[in-house]
Design a protein around this motif. Structure first.
Motif, PDB file in Angstrom:
ATOM      1  N   THR A  18       0.825  -1.198   0.000  1.00 24.46           N
ATOM      2  CA  THR A  18       0.000   0.000   0.000  1.00 24.46           C
ATOM      3  C   THR A  18       0.866   1.257   0.000  1.00 24.46           C
ATOM      4  OG1 THR A  18      -0.139  -0.041   2.406  1.00 24.46           O
ATOM      5  CG2 THR A  18      -1.926  -1.094   1.207  1.00 24.46           C
ATOM      6  N   PHE A  19       0.285   2.308  -0.541  1.00 25.60           N
ATOM      7  CA  PHE A  19       0.952   3.604  -0.514  1.00 25.60           C
ATOM      8  C   PHE A  19      -0.098   4.686  -0.703  1.00 25.60           C
ATOM      9  CE2 PHE A  19       1.002   2.108  -4.879  1.00 25.60           C
ATOM     10  CZ  PHE A  19       0.685   3.222  -5.629  1.00 25.60           C
ATOM     11  N   TRP A  20       0.275   5.908  -0.366  1.00 27.48           N
ATOM     12  CA  TRP A  20      -0.588   7.059  -0.593  1.00 27.48           C
ATOM     13  C   TRP A  20      -0.160   7.735  -1.898  1.00 27.48           C
ATOM     14  CZ3 TRP A  20      -4.929   8.264   1.890  1.00 27.48           C
ATOM     15  CH2 TRP A  20      -5.128   7.773   3.176  1.00 27.48           C
ATOM     16  N   LEU A  21      -1.119   8.157  -2.644  1.00 25.90           N
ATOM     17  CA  LEU A  21      -0.894   9.003  -3.804  1.00 25.90           C
ATOM     18  C   LEU A  21      -1.216  10.419  -3.342  1.00 25.90           C
ATOM     19  CD1 LEU A  21      -0.055   8.467  -6.715  1.00 25.90           C
ATOM     20  CD2 LEU A  21      -2.454   8.480  -7.331  1.00 25.90           C
ATOM     21  N   ILE A  22      -0.180  11.232  -3.134  1.00 26.31           N
ATOM     22  CA  ILE A  22      -0.347  12.571  -2.574  1.00 26.31           C
ATOM     23  C   ILE A  22      -0.054  13.597  -3.657  1.00 26.31           C
ATOM     24  CG2 ILE A  22       0.411  14.167  -0.773  1.00 26.31           C
ATOM     25  CD1 ILE A  22       1.318  11.639   0.824  1.00 26.31           C
ATOM     26  N   ASP A  23      -1.067  14.344  -4.040  1.00 29.67           N
ATOM     27  CA  ASP A  23      -0.949  15.327  -5.128  1.00 29.67           C
ATOM     28  C   ASP A  23      -0.402  14.690  -6.405  1.00 29.67           C
ATOM     29  OD1 ASP A  23      -1.805  17.270  -3.316  1.00 29.67           O
ATOM     30  OD2 ASP A  23       0.239  17.708  -2.686  1.00 29.67           O
ATOM     31  N   GLY A  24      -0.778  13.440  -6.645  1.00 31.26           N
ATOM     32  CA  GLY A  24      -0.334  12.742  -7.840  1.00 31.26           C
ATOM     33  C   GLY A  24       1.021  12.086  -7.721  1.00 31.26           C
ATOM     34  N   PRO A  34       3.388   9.285  -5.782  1.00 31.20           N
ATOM     35  CA  PRO A  34       3.292   8.133  -4.883  1.00 31.20           C
ATOM     36  C   PRO A  34       4.250   8.261  -3.695  1.00 31.20           C
ATOM     37  CG  PRO A  34       4.460   7.533  -6.889  1.00 31.20           C
ATOM     38  CD  PRO A  34       3.988   8.953  -7.067  1.00 31.20           C
ATOM     39  N   SER A  35       3.748   7.875  -2.520  1.00 30.04           N
ATOM     40  CA  SER A  35       4.601   7.831  -1.334  1.00 30.04           C
ATOM     41  C   SER A  35       5.451   6.568  -1.398  1.00 30.04           C
ATOM     42  CB  SER A  35       3.742   7.795  -0.069  1.00 30.04           C
ATOM     43  OG  SER A  35       3.111   6.528   0.078  1.00 30.04           O
ATOM     44  N   GLU A  36       6.281   6.389  -0.396  1.00 31.23           N
ATOM     45  CA  GLU A  36       7.008   5.135  -0.254  1.00 31.23           C
ATOM     46  C   GLU A  36       5.989   4.003  -0.124  1.00 31.23           C
ATOM     47  OE1 GLU A  36      10.070   3.082   2.947  1.00 31.23           O
ATOM     48  OE2 GLU A  36       9.932   5.261   2.854  1.00 31.23           O
ATOM     49  N   VAL A  37       6.340   2.825  -0.589  1.00 36.38           N
ATOM     50  CA  VAL A  37       5.457   1.666  -0.525  1.00 36.38           C
ATOM     51  C   VAL A  37       5.665   0.954   0.807  1.00 36.38           C
ATOM     52  CG1 VAL A  37       4.879  -0.541  -1.601  1.00 36.38           C
ATOM     53  CG2 VAL A  37       5.477   1.426  -3.032  1.00 36.38           C
ATOM     54  N   PHE A  38       4.555   0.578   1.456  1.00 37.83           N
ATOM     55  CA  PHE A  38       4.591  -0.078   2.758  1.00 37.83           C
ATOM     56  C   PHE A  38       3.768  -1.362   2.722  1.00 37.83           C
ATOM     57  CE2 PHE A  38       5.203   4.441   3.575  1.00 37.83           C
ATOM     58  CZ  PHE A  38       6.298   4.425   4.426  1.00 37.83           C
ATOM     59  N   ASP A  39       3.951  -2.194   3.747  1.00 39.60           N
ATOM     60  CA  ASP A  39       3.101  -3.376   3.898  1.00 39.60           C
ATOM     61  C   ASP A  39       1.680  -2.946   4.230  1.00 39.60           C
ATOM     62  OD1 ASP A  39       5.277  -5.014   3.402  1.00 39.60           O
ATOM     63  OD2 ASP A  39       5.658  -5.428   5.522  1.00 39.60           O
ATOM     64  N   GLY A  40       1.548  -1.832   4.925  1.00 37.19           N
ATOM     65  CA  GLY A  40       0.235  -1.295   5.273  1.00 37.19           C
ATOM     66  C   GLY A  40       0.348   0.176   5.625  1.00 37.19           C
ATOM     67  N   ILE A  41      -0.727   0.909   5.363  1.00 37.23           N
ATOM     68  CA  ILE A  41      -0.791   2.315   5.749  1.00 37.23           C
ATOM     69  C   ILE A  41      -2.009   2.497   6.635  1.00 37.23           C
ATOM     70  CG2 ILE A  41       0.441   3.312   3.790  1.00 37.23           C
ATOM     71  CD1 ILE A  41      -2.258   3.837   2.463  1.00 37.23           C
ATOM     72  N   GLY A  42      -1.915   3.460   7.548  1.00 39.33           N
ATOM     73  CA  GLY A  42      -3.047   3.757   8.412  1.00 39.33           C
ATOM     74  C   GLY A  42      -4.026   4.676   7.727  1.00 39.33           C
ATOM     75  N   LEU A  61       6.270  11.758   8.130  1.00 35.91           N
ATOM     76  CA  LEU A  61       6.040  13.196   8.175  1.00 35.91           C
ATOM     77  C   LEU A  61       6.745  13.835   6.996  1.00 35.91           C
ATOM     78  CD1 LEU A  61       5.049  15.770   9.619  1.00 35.91           C
ATOM     79  CD2 LEU A  61       7.162  15.699  10.964  1.00 35.91           C
ATOM     80  N   ASP A  62       5.972  14.412   6.113  1.00 31.30           N
ATOM     81  CA  ASP A  62       6.524  15.066   4.915  1.00 31.30           C
ATOM     82  C   ASP A  62       7.472  14.138   4.168  1.00 31.30           C
ATOM     83  OD1 ASP A  62       5.091  17.368   5.602  1.00 31.30           O
ATOM     84  OD2 ASP A  62       6.739  18.116   6.843  1.00 31.30           O
ATOM     85  N   GLY A  63       7.106  12.848   4.090  1.00 30.11           N
ATOM     86  CA  GLY A  63       7.875  11.864   3.340  1.00 30.11           C
ATOM     87  C   GLY A  63       9.021  11.213   4.095  1.00 30.11           C
ATOM     88  N   LYS A  64       9.269  11.608   5.352  1.00 34.88           N
ATOM     89  CA  LYS A  64      10.367  11.034   6.136  1.00 34.88           C
ATOM     90  C   LYS A  64       9.805  10.191   7.269  1.00 34.88           C
ATOM     91  CE  LYS A  64      13.320  14.907   5.022  1.00 34.88           C
ATOM     92  NZ  LYS A  64      13.839  16.169   5.450  1.00 34.88           N
ATOM     93  N   LYS A  65      10.346   8.977   7.429  1.00 37.39           N
ATOM     94  CA  LYS A  65       9.886   8.062   8.471  1.00 37.39           C
ATOM     95  C   LYS A  65      10.444   8.444   9.833  1.00 37.39           C
ATOM     96  CE  LYS A  65      11.332   4.380   6.443  1.00 37.39           C
ATOM     97  NZ  LYS A  65      11.650   3.185   5.720  1.00 37.39           N
ATOM     98  N   ILE A  66       9.575   8.397  10.849  1.00 36.33           N
ATOM     99  CA  ILE A  66       9.984   8.545  12.244  1.00 36.33           C
ATOM    100  C   ILE A  66       9.662   7.212  12.916  1.00 36.33           C
ATOM    101  CG2 ILE A  66       9.592   9.780  14.408  1.00 36.33           C
ATOM    102  CD1 ILE A  66       8.631  12.174  12.718  1.00 36.33           C
ATOM    103  N   GLY A  67      10.634   6.616  13.545  1.00 32.82           N
ATOM    104  CA  GLY A  67      10.446   5.308  14.163  1.00 32.82           C
ATOM    105  C   GLY A  67      11.644   4.454  13.873  1.00 32.82           C
ATOM    106  N   PRO A  68      11.557   3.157  14.046  1.00 35.89           N
ATOM    107  CA  PRO A  68      10.345   2.341  14.158  1.00 35.89           C
ATOM    108  C   PRO A  68       9.830   2.237  15.600  1.00 35.89           C
ATOM    109  CG  PRO A  68      12.239   0.906  14.065  1.00 35.89           C
ATOM    110  CD  PRO A  68      12.760   2.325  13.951  1.00 35.89           C
ATOM    111  N   TYR A  69       8.542   1.897  15.684  1.00 31.64           N
ATOM    112  CA  TYR A  69       7.868   1.676  16.951  1.00 31.64           C
ATOM    113  C   TYR A  69       7.050   0.389  16.835  1.00 31.64           C
ATOM    114  CZ  TYR A  69       8.962   6.637  17.431  1.00 31.64           C
ATOM    115  OH  TYR A  69       9.609   7.843  17.475  1.00 31.64           O
ATOM    116  N   GLU A  70       6.591  -0.094  17.998  1.00 29.71           N
ATOM    117  CA  GLU A  70       5.689  -1.249  17.997  1.00 29.71           C
ATOM    118  C   GLU A  70       4.279  -0.823  17.600  1.00 29.71           C
ATOM    119  OE1 GLU A  70       5.982  -3.074  21.856  1.00 29.71           O
ATOM    120  OE2 GLU A  70       8.164  -3.202  21.694  1.00 29.71           O
TER     121      GLU A  70
END
Length: 159
Positions: free
Chosen positions: A66-72, A74-82, A108-117
């Motif tokens: 899954t990924f978000w299409l933001i303003d056309g 694509p975001s980074e691809v993930f196993d799942g998005i919230g 946040l603005d395309g940069k990952k913060i984490g990882p967390y559980e």
């Protein structure tokens, strides 16, 4: 006398390698109405529009990722998005939760913060310059503000 003013925007974005035209407008209750939005397998998700109506995001499910299409774009691809994608009030910033395997992130603005559980829903301050969310590590919850983790740990954090 109350006068209703119609606001309408036509946006184009890339959906699975084809350009899609979507029409956005405000109804009489100032709610965004979308027309010509294609459906995908992401039936539990909805298109997100920034409060200022200048930006749009749409979730995509493709090949089990899954990924978000933001303003056309694509975001980074993930196993799942919230389902928690949020824009700042002026639309200049965007945040959402995502995971790869058991690692959860706030993006946040395309940069990952984490990882967390685990990650709670992000929230921007009124100016949009600061963002906060709750995160889980070693079965304890804590608050993260602007990427900095608080030292206080809790069994749960709620409203």
């Amino acid at each position: 006398m109350k006068i209703a003013v119609a606001t309408c925007a036509v946006i184009y974005f890339l959906l699975c390698a084809k350009v899609v035209k979507a029409e956005l407008s405000l109804n009489t209750e100032d709610r965004v109405v979308a027309k010509n939005i294609p459906t995908t397998e992401m039936t539990d998700f909805y298109m997100k529009v920034s409060p200022c109506l200048s930006r749009v995001a749409y979730p995509i499910l493709e090949d089990g990722k899954t990924f978000w299409l933001i303003d056309g774009n694509p975001s980074e691809v993930f196993d799942g998005i919230g389902e928690t994608l949020v824009f700042s009030s002026d639309g200049s910033r965007v945040a959402y939760t995502a995971h790869i395997g058991n690692n959860n992130f706030l993006v946040l603005d395309g940069k990952k913060i984490g990882p967390y559980e685990g990650c709670g829903s992000p929230i921007f301050c009124k100016s949009g310059k600061r963002v906060a969310f709750c995160a889980l590590r070693k079965e304890k919850w804590f608050v993260v503000v602007d990427g900095k983790e608080s030292r206080n740990m809790y069994d749960c954090i709620g409203a």
